[in-house]
Design a protein around this motif. Structure first.
Motif, mmCIF file in Angstrom:
data_model
loop_
_atom_site.group_PDB
_atom_site.id
_atom_site.type_symbol
_atom_site.label_atom_id
_atom_site.label_comp_id
_atom_site.label_asym_id
_atom_site.label_seq_id
_atom_site.Cartn_x
_atom_site.Cartn_y
_atom_site.Cartn_z
ATOM 1 N N ARG A 8 0.828 -1.213 0.000
ATOM 2 C CA ARG A 8 0.000 0.000 0.000
ATOM 3 C C ARG A 8 0.861 1.261 0.000
ATOM 4 O O ARG A 8 0.567 2.226 -0.692
ATOM 5 C CB ARG A 8 -0.948 0.004 1.198
ATOM 6 N N ALA A 9 1.947 1.246 0.761
ATOM 7 C CA ALA A 9 2.815 2.423 0.870
ATOM 8 C C ALA A 9 3.559 2.728 -0.428
ATOM 9 O O ALA A 9 3.889 3.879 -0.700
ATOM 10 C CB ALA A 9 3.813 2.234 2.008
ATOM 11 N N THR A 10 3.811 1.700 -1.232
ATOM 12 C CA THR A 10 4.616 1.872 -2.444
ATOM 13 C C THR A 10 3.804 1.800 -3.731
ATOM 14 O O THR A 10 4.307 2.184 -4.787
ATOM 15 C CB THR A 10 5.724 0.802 -2.514
ATOM 16 N N GLY A 11 2.595 1.252 -3.654
ATOM 17 C CA GLY A 11 1.811 1.052 -4.863
ATOM 18 C C GLY A 11 2.292 -0.122 -5.692
ATOM 19 O O GLY A 11 1.969 -0.244 -6.871
ATOM 20 N N VAL A 12 3.085 -1.005 -5.086
ATOM 21 C CA VAL A 12 3.641 -2.187 -5.756
ATOM 22 C C VAL A 12 2.908 -3.411 -5.225
ATOM 23 O O VAL A 12 2.638 -3.511 -4.032
ATOM 24 C CB VAL A 12 5.162 -2.292 -5.488
ATOM 25 N N SER A 13 2.588 -4.338 -6.094
ATOM 26 C CA SER A 13 1.836 -5.520 -5.672
ATOM 27 C C SER A 13 2.645 -6.394 -4.712
ATOM 28 O O SER A 13 3.886 -6.392 -4.750
ATOM 29 C CB SER A 13 1.429 -6.352 -6.890
ATOM 30 N N THR A 14 1.940 -7.149 -3.889
ATOM 31 C CA THR A 14 2.624 -8.076 -2.982
ATOM 32 C C THR A 14 3.373 -9.133 -3.789
ATOM 33 O O THR A 14 4.441 -9.584 -3.370
ATOM 34 C CB THR A 14 1.638 -8.758 -2.018
ATOM 35 N N ARG A 15 2.848 -9.487 -4.935
ATOM 36 C CA ARG A 15 3.533 -10.466 -5.794
ATOM 37 C C ARG A 15 4.902 -9.917 -6.235
ATOM 38 O O ARG A 15 5.898 -10.637 -6.220
ATOM 39 C CB ARG A 15 2.664 -10.772 -7.005
ATOM 40 N N SER A 16 4.937 -8.645 -6.623
ATOM 41 C CA SER A 16 6.211 -8.028 -7.018
ATOM 42 C C SER A 16 7.171 -7.967 -5.837
ATOM 43 O O SER A 16 8.371 -8.211 -5.987
ATOM 44 C CB SER A 16 5.977 -6.630 -7.578
ATOM 45 N N LEU A 17 6.659 -7.635 -4.659
ATOM 46 C CA LEU A 17 7.513 -7.562 -3.475
ATOM 47 C C LEU A 17 8.113 -8.930 -3.157
ATOM 48 O O LEU A 17 9.292 -9.021 -2.800
ATOM 49 C CB LEU A 17 6.727 -7.017 -2.283
ATOM 50 N N ARG A 18 7.314 -9.976 -3.294
ATOM 51 C CA ARG A 18 7.845 -11.322 -3.080
ATOM 52 C C ARG A 18 8.926 -11.646 -4.113
ATOM 53 O O ARG A 18 9.945 -12.265 -3.800
ATOM 54 C CB ARG A 18 6.725 -12.359 -3.158
ATOM 55 N N TYR A 19 8.707 -11.225 -5.353
ATOM 56 C CA TYR A 19 9.704 -11.434 -6.408
ATOM 57 C C TYR A 19 10.994 -10.685 -6.061
ATOM 58 O O TYR A 19 12.093 -11.232 -6.202
ATOM 59 C CB TYR A 19 9.156 -10.955 -7.754
ATOM 60 N N TYR A 20 10.884 -9.443 -5.597
ATOM 61 C CA TYR A 20 12.074 -8.673 -5.224
ATOM 62 C C TYR A 20 12.852 -9.389 -4.127
ATOM 63 O O TYR A 20 14.073 -9.451 -4.167
ATOM 64 C CB TYR A 20 11.705 -7.274 -4.728
ATOM 65 N N GLU A 21 12.126 -9.941 -3.177
ATOM 66 C CA GLU A 21 12.792 -10.669 -2.096
ATOM 67 C C GLU A 21 13.466 -11.932 -2.647
ATOM 68 O O GLU A 21 14.613 -12.220 -2.324
ATOM 69 C CB GLU A 21 11.787 -11.039 -1.010
ATOM 70 N N GLU A 22 12.765 -12.652 -3.495
ATOM 71 C CA GLU A 22 13.307 -13.882 -4.088
ATOM 72 C C GLU A 22 14.576 -13.598 -4.892
ATOM 73 O O GLU A 22 15.511 -14.399 -4.908
ATOM 74 C CB GLU A 22 12.239 -14.505 -5.002
ATOM 75 N N GLN A 23 14.624 -12.442 -5.550
ATOM 76 C CA GLN A 23 15.765 -12.060 -6.374
ATOM 77 C C GLN A 23 16.905 -11.440 -5.557
ATOM 78 O O GLN A 23 17.938 -11.074 -6.114
ATOM 79 C CB GLN A 23 15.326 -11.066 -7.454
ATOM 80 N N GLY A 24 16.708 -11.305 -4.256
ATOM 81 C CA GLY A 24 17.746 -10.733 -3.404
ATOM 82 C C GLY A 24 17.812 -9.221 -3.460
ATOM 83 O O GLY A 24 18.841 -8.626 -3.130
ATOM 84 N N LEU A 25 16.725 -8.594 -3.871
ATOM 85 C CA LEU A 25 16.689 -7.135 -3.993
ATOM 86 C C LEU A 25 16.134 -6.450 -2.755
ATOM 87 O O LEU A 25 16.438 -5.285 -2.506
ATOM 88 C CB LEU A 25 15.821 -6.729 -5.199
#
Length: 128
Positions: A8-25
């Motif tokens: 909600r704070a970033t306007g980025v989907s939870t799916r994208s956030l999980r992807y960022y975490e998976e990619q080490g970002l």
């Protein structure tokens, strides 16, 4: 903050956030119940990641950039990384010039000023 709050704070989907975490970002801490917990700096980091993706960089390049972009002393060879990012930027500029040239050719054709080189327009009687 939890993943939904960060989304909600970033306007980025939870799916994208999980992807960022998976990619080490994007680092997160796992709570005992399995929920992800993000620090307050995550909002700025997600915005930066989004900017880099918008610039056409791959997750691999973004992963290399992040340690050089933080406030802590960078790990790795940031000078080599900057050279690589400049190379990506220069490739994008070259693609922009090529697209501008192609667009100009189409504009001339559409305005009737010029036909594309080597093409003979079909006669009206042979049109389908």
């Amino acid at each position: 903050m939890r993943i939904g709050e960060l989304a909600r704070a970033t306007g980025v989907s939870t799916r994208s956030l999980r992807y960022y975490e998976e990619q080490g970002l994007l680092p997160s801490e796992r709570l005992p119940n399995g929920y992800r917990e993000y620090g307050e700096e995550a909002v700025r980091q997600v915005a930066f990641i989004q900017d880099l993706f918008s610039a056409g960089l791959s997750s691999g390049v973004v992963r290399e950039i992040l340690p050089c972009a933080g406030q802590e002393r960078p790990q790795g060879d940031c000078a080599a990384l900057l050279a690589r990012v400049r190379q990506v930027r220069d490739q994008l500029a070259q693609q922009e010039r090529q697209l501008a040239g192609r667009r100009e050719i189409l504009e001339r054709y559409l305005s009737g000023a010029a036909a594309p080189t080597g093409l003979t327009p079909p006669s009206p009687s042979s049109a389908p």
